[in-house]
Design an enzyme around this catalytic site. Structure first.
Site, PDB file in Angstrom:
ATOM      1  N   GLU A 185       0.857  -1.183   0.000  1.00  0.00           N
ATOM      2  CA  GLU A 185       0.000   0.000   0.000  1.00  0.00           C
ATOM      3  C   GLU A 185       0.889   1.228   0.000  1.00  0.00           C
ATOM      4  OE1 GLU A 185      -0.830  -2.186   2.703  1.00  0.00           O
ATOM      5  OE2 GLU A 185      -2.660  -3.035   1.837  1.00  0.00           O
ATOM      6  N   TYR A 229       7.785   1.959  -7.701  1.00  0.00           N
ATOM      7  CA  TYR A 229       7.126   0.648  -7.813  1.00  0.00           C
ATOM      8  C   TYR A 229       6.715   0.374  -9.269  1.00  0.00           C
ATOM      9  CZ  TYR A 229       6.820   1.404  -2.764  1.00  0.00           C
ATOM     10  OH  TYR A 229       7.118   1.667  -1.460  1.00  0.00           O
TER      11      TYR A 229
HETATM   12  C1  LIG Z   1      10.406   6.274  -2.269  1.00  0.00           C
HETATM   13  C2  LIG Z   1      11.889   6.204  -1.904  1.00  0.00           C
HETATM   14  C3  LIG Z   1      12.141   4.931  -1.104  1.00  0.00           C
HETATM   15  C4  LIG Z   1      12.704   6.158  -3.214  1.00  0.00           C
HETATM   16  O1  LIG Z   1      14.065   5.924  -2.862  1.00  0.00           O
HETATM   17  P1  LIG Z   1      15.278   6.420  -3.784  1.00  0.00           P
HETATM   18  O2  LIG Z   1      16.495   5.732  -3.325  1.00  0.00           O
HETATM   19  O3  LIG Z   1      15.306   7.906  -3.839  1.00  0.00           O
HETATM   20  O4  LIG Z   1      14.830   5.877  -5.225  1.00  0.00           O
HETATM   21  P2  LIG Z   1      15.809   5.515  -6.435  1.00  0.00           P
HETATM   22  O5  LIG Z   1      16.914   6.520  -6.512  1.00  0.00           O
HETATM   23  O6  LIG Z   1      16.170   4.081  -6.366  1.00  0.00           O
HETATM   24  O7  LIG Z   1      14.805   5.783  -7.648  1.00  0.00           O
HETATM   25  C5  LIG Z   1      14.375   4.742  -8.503  1.00  0.00           C
HETATM   26  C6  LIG Z   1      13.272   5.290  -9.404  1.00  0.00           C
HETATM   27  O8  LIG Z   1      12.111   5.640  -8.629  1.00  0.00           O
HETATM   28  C7  LIG Z   1      11.506   6.821  -9.174  1.00  0.00           C
HETATM   29  N1  LIG Z   1      11.645   7.943  -8.245  1.00  0.00           N
HETATM   30  C8  LIG Z   1      12.327   7.966  -7.079  1.00  0.00           C
HETATM   31  N2  LIG Z   1      12.180   9.162  -6.478  1.00  0.00           N
HETATM   32  C9  LIG Z   1      11.401   9.905  -7.287  1.00  0.00           C
HETATM   33  C10 LIG Z   1      10.887  11.227  -7.203  1.00  0.00           C
HETATM   34  N3  LIG Z   1      11.167  12.041  -6.164  1.00  0.00           N
HETATM   35  N4  LIG Z   1      10.091  11.664  -8.188  1.00  0.00           N
HETATM   36  C11 LIG Z   1       9.783  10.883  -9.237  1.00  0.00           C
HETATM   37  N5  LIG Z   1      10.252   9.603  -9.393  1.00  0.00           N
HETATM   38  C12 LIG Z   1      11.047   9.135  -8.414  1.00  0.00           C
HETATM   39  C13 LIG Z   1      12.268   7.106 -10.461  1.00  0.00           C
HETATM   40  O9  LIG Z   1      11.653   6.331 -11.482  1.00  0.00           O
HETATM   41  C14 LIG Z   1      13.635   6.559 -10.121  1.00  0.00           C
HETATM   42  O10 LIG Z   1      14.416   6.257 -11.238  1.00  0.00           O
HETATM   43  P3  LIG Z   1      15.377   7.411 -11.856  1.00  0.00           P
HETATM   44  O11 LIG Z   1      16.135   8.021 -10.709  1.00  0.00           O
HETATM   45  O12 LIG Z   1      16.236   6.619 -12.787  1.00  0.00           O
HETATM   46  O13 LIG Z   1      14.462   8.387 -12.502  1.00  0.00           O
HETATM   47  C15 LIG Z   1      12.333   7.473  -1.120  1.00  0.00           C
HETATM   48  O14 LIG Z   1      11.901   8.619  -1.795  1.00  0.00           O
HETATM   49  C16 LIG Z   1      11.831   7.520   0.311  1.00  0.00           C
HETATM   50  O15 LIG Z   1      12.400   6.920   1.214  1.00  0.00           O
HETATM   51  N6  LIG Z   1      10.738   8.282   0.559  1.00  0.00           N
HETATM   52  C17 LIG Z   1      10.224   8.467   1.915  1.00  0.00           C
HETATM   53  C18 LIG Z   1       9.664   7.182   2.479  1.00  0.00           C
HETATM   54  C19 LIG Z   1       8.557   6.623   1.622  1.00  0.00           C
HETATM   55  O16 LIG Z   1       7.723   7.355   1.116  1.00  0.00           O
HETATM   56  N7  LIG Z   1       8.538   5.292   1.469  1.00  0.00           N
HETATM   57  C20 LIG Z   1       7.541   4.591   0.697  1.00  0.00           C
HETATM   58  C21 LIG Z   1       6.438   4.162   1.591  1.00  0.00           C
HETATM   59  S1  LIG Z   1       5.200   3.234   0.691  1.00  0.00           S
END
Ligand SMILES: CC(C)(COP(=O)(O)OP(=O)(O)OC[C@H]1O[C@@H](n2cnc3c(N)ncnc32)[C@H](O)[C@@H]1OP(=O)(O)O)[C@@H](O)C(=O)NCCC(=O)NCCS
Length: 149
Positions: A108, A120
């Site tokens: 979720e 995702y």
């Molecule tokens: C969601 C989260 C885990 C992503 O982690 P991350 O290490 O920054 O993600 P990645 O660098 O591996 O990104 C992989 C892909 O996800 C997408 N993505 C990640 N962050 C993004 C953003 N801010 N906006 C749009 N797309 C995004 C992109 O497709 C990205 O690929 P790209 O960098 O080649 O464009 C991080 O933003 C986070 O911890 N957020 C707060 C906690 C949270 O919301 N967790 C999810 C709960 S369901």
């Protein structure tokens, strides 16, 4: 900024000080130490941390429920985002799930969390419904997403 090569391994009880820092950085309603301890004692729960230059910068977890993986959380500290670490953790999780014979993964996510939704979707997760008012802090809806493995 570029960081060193990440290391991914199972979460251990000694990681919890660092995990709680990540948790507080990432969420308005962070999980407590006690909640993480419960997860680590749950034999059907699988938690992984990602370390960069010796520091834990994120984690992911899932529960194995029969032949499904229910992803409980994924978090990357804000100083380390957009470096591929979230993707690396989900990748490790899905590999473990396949190894366990799991056939589908679900989670979720807040409808407003476009970063997570886009992460995702990049793995092929598809939205399959909404849980109305799922998040009690602001009554936000949750998107339910599924991936067939
Ligand atoms: C969601 C989260 C885990 C992503 O982690 P991350 O290490 O920054 O993600 P990645 O660098 O591996 O990104 C992989 C892909 O996800 C997408 N993505 C990640 N962050 C993004 C953003 N801010 N906006 C749009 N797309 C995004 C992109 O497709 C990205 O690929 P790209 O960098 O080649 O464009 C991080 O933003 C986070 O911890 N957020 C707060 C906690 C949270 O919301 N967790 C999810 C709960 S369901």
């Amino acid at each position: 900024m570029s960081f060193g090569e990440p290391l991914i391994r199972r979460m251990e009880i000694n990681d919890l000080d660092e995990i709680l820092e990540v948790e507080k950085n990432c969420f308005n309603v962070p999980w407590t130490r006690h909640m993480f301890e419960d997860e680590l004692y749950n034999l059907n729960a699988y938690y992984y941390v990602i370390k960069v230059n010796g520091k834990i910068v994120g984690y992911v977890g899932f529960w194995k429920i029969i032949d499904e993986a229910h992803i409980t959380n994924v978090a990357i500290h804000s100083d380390y985002r957009r470096s591929g670490y979230g993707r690396a953790l989900i990748n490790a999780l899905l590999n473990k799930a396949r190894e366990l014979g799991i056939i589908a993964a679900t989670l979720e996510v807040r409808v407003s969390n476009l970063a997570a939704i886009s992460l995702y979707e990049s793995f092929g997760f598809i939205s399959s419904g909404v849980r109305r008012g799922y998040y009690s802090d602001n009554n936000e809806d949750a998107l339910i997403m599924w991936l067939k493995l």
